[in-house]
Design an enzyme around this catalytic site. Sequence first.
Site, PDB file in Angstrom:
ATOM      1  N   GLY A   1      -0.300  -8.667   3.665  1.00 14.97           N
ATOM      2  CA  GLY A   1      -0.832  -9.604   2.949  1.00 14.97           C
ATOM      3  C   GLY A   1      -1.557 -10.558   4.259  1.00 14.97           C
ATOM      4  O   GLY A   1      -2.772 -10.098   4.508  1.00 14.97           O
TER       5      GLY A   1
ATOM      6  N   LYS B   1       2.367   0.966   1.529  1.00 14.14           N
ATOM      7  CA  LYS B   1       1.681   0.538   2.614  1.00 14.14           C
ATOM      8  C   LYS B   1       1.768   1.329   3.920  1.00 14.14           C
ATOM      9  O   LYS B   1       0.829   1.342   4.683  1.00 14.14           O
ATOM     10  CB  LYS B   1       2.528  -0.962   2.894  1.00 14.14           C
ATOM     11  CG  LYS B   1       2.138  -1.747   1.762  1.00 14.14           C
ATOM     12  CD  LYS B   1       3.219  -3.067   1.881  1.00 14.14           C
ATOM     13  CE  LYS B   1       2.819  -3.851   0.584  1.00 14.14           C
ATOM     14  NZ  LYS B   1       3.908  -4.772   0.502  1.00 14.14           N
TER      15      LYS B   1
HETATM   16  N1  HSE Z   1       6.089  -6.955  -3.609  1.00 11.56           N
HETATM   17  C1  HSE Z   1       5.376  -7.238  -2.394  1.00 11.56           C
HETATM   18  C2  HSE Z   1       6.507  -7.639  -1.378  1.00 11.56           C
HETATM   19  C3  HSE Z   1       4.321  -8.118  -2.416  1.00 11.56           C
HETATM   20  O1  HSE Z   1       7.630  -8.196  -1.734  1.00 11.56           O
HETATM   21  O2  HSE Z   1       6.129  -7.734  -0.017  1.00 11.56           O
HETATM   22  C4  HSE Z   1       3.316  -7.871  -1.227  1.00 11.56           C
HETATM   23  O3  HSE Z   1       2.702  -6.660  -1.562  1.00 11.56           O
END
Ligand code: HSE
Length: 433
Positions: free
Chosen positions: A134, A205
């Site tokens: 993020g 990721k």
């Molecule tokens: N579902 C993800 C998390 C949100 O819990 O980190 C961000 O990609």
Amino acid sequence: MKAISIGMLGLGTVGSGVVTIIENHQDKLMHQVGCPIKIKKILVNNINKPRAVEIPQELLTTNANEILEDPEIDVVIEVMGGVDHTKGYLLKALQQKKHVVTANKDLMAVYGTELHTVAAENGCDLFYEASVAGGIPILRSLVDGLASDRILKMMGIVNGTTNFILTKMTKQGAAYAEVLKEAQELGFAEADPTSDVGGLDAARKMTILATLGFSMKVDLDDVKVQGITQITEDDLKYAKQLGYTMKLLGIASRDEDDKVEVSVQPTLLPENHPLASVNDEYNAVYVFGDAVGETMFYGPGAGSLPTATSVVSDLVGVIKNMRLGVNGRSAVTPQYPKKLKSADEIFSKYFLRLHVYDEVGTFADITGIFSKHKVSFEKILQMPLKRKETAEIVLVTHHASLKDYEEILNELKDLPAVKEIKCSYRVERGERG
Ligand code: HSE
């Protein structure tokens, strides 16, 4: 100077954050890019839905082509999520010579190469900083900040939901199901948390991080994934007793021959490791470079404004490139062909909990299996259990190859003295090891 017009696909949590930042940071943005930024159209599902931000209704549309086919729109920002449908929109945007900024890790982890190719063919930028961790500017740090170094290892806490759950389980001694329920009530965990708790979100990721960090096309299928659903309070209690903290860790490492390993699994870290104090819903990526040594990037991994910060910073990057006339050159062609480590080339320590029959010779049988594979112990705990005939053995190995360790586990399963293998986790200390 003429305003840059953008079209947005989506106006949910992240989209609202993008609108807010473009509005609240206008002066700073104007100073950076030298022109106003104008949101021209936003694709939504329902025009009449109440929004977190005030938006003139004429900016909203339910027809994507009003954005994708508008020659005045220079940049498309995709914050709607989804994979196949969304990929179609982004391909069309690129073919229409529009630069693309996306926060979509699900899409980039699987179709990143294809989208990059189309972007380059059309002289367009394709940026996706918000797709990993993020608000942490980790992709730009890998590609630009550490451009001069050779990255050897990355370890990431890249899923906030699971970090929140593991932190609460550790601090409150609570059970997984109980904490998951609390996380859902607080809005930290999705109603369907499968891809978070199963490790898939983190694997996507790590695919993006490994591809950029190692300059090698790593695919999602190359990532070995294990989630957190099987972790018990007892696992965490004994880990703590031996000085470890449990994290769902993405690990990507490369050796001297440019062979790589990428995995996601619950991992024990020494309590003094910098990643061990990354708690609650926070994310962090630890990067070990040949020259720089240890670095760590910490921050919010999700949320409206943090994620939107990365999106709008990408937008700034696109507009700066437009000023310089260098769009479409940012796609990094992988330097190395993909070479994956085999199980006898992946080394780690392991934490293992066994319930055994408390009889003469049990311990000798167990150590016999380890010594046959030339794996020695770093730490051992043994305690009697309530049922007197059984005992709990908790041990941490020295470094072993994954191949040896898997063989050891199979042999332990067949040993009559072993009642049950309660759990087994990887143990990391960081840097090369
Ligand atoms: N579902 C993800 C998390 C949100 O819990 O980190 C961000 O990609």
